[in-house]
Design a protein around this motif. Structure first.
Motif: not given
Length: 140
Positions: A8-9, A22-23, A26-27, A36, A38
């Motif tokens: 969980y980000l 954030n992206l 995630k990547d 992930v 997000l």
């Protein structure tokens, strides 16, 4: 082959820079064999999402995301930790989920790196993305 661990980000998601960071995280996590959750995507927690979804929906999706995760990565940058991120950290801690903090911000509080309650709720604190990936190795 073992199941990918779900992260969980958690982190602020109110500026374009925060959303893009954030992206990027995630990547990076996906490229390192994690799944992930997000919130800005999964719970539609964004300015547009808040217009089309009610707040209870967003809250429940985020709580479910923490519940379904194996661990939480929390972005702790800023003068103070984002209030939503602080809640997610506390909720994860109460659920027995390990939380790894990521603080790339060099500012520190007079009595610690982050708020005492946040600092005591995390299992470790990474100062950059490379260190975060090293810390995540033990959770594979």
């Amino acid at each position: 082959m073992s199941k990918k661990k779900m992260i969980y980000l958690a982190g602020p998601l109110f500026s374009r820079a925060e959303l893009e960071y954030n992206l990027k995280l995630k990547d990076m996590l996906l490229n390192n064999s994690f799944s992930v959750f997000l919130p800005q995507e999964e719970a539609e927690d964004s300015a547009m999402g808040r217009e089309s979804q009610n707040q209870e929906y967003i809250f429940m999706k985020c709580a479910e995301g923490v519940n379904a995760s194996d661990l939480v990565v929390a972005v702790l940058d800023g003068v103070d930790v984002d209030s939503g991120t602080a809640w997610e950290i506390g909720y994860a801690y109460a659920k027995g989920k390990p939380v790894i903090g990521l603080r790339t911000d060099f500012r520190e509080l007079a009595d610690g790196i982050v708020n005492l309650m946040v600092e005591m709720s995390i299992v470790s604190l990474a100062r950059d993305e490379e260190e975060l990936l090293k810390m995540l190795e033990k959770f594979r």
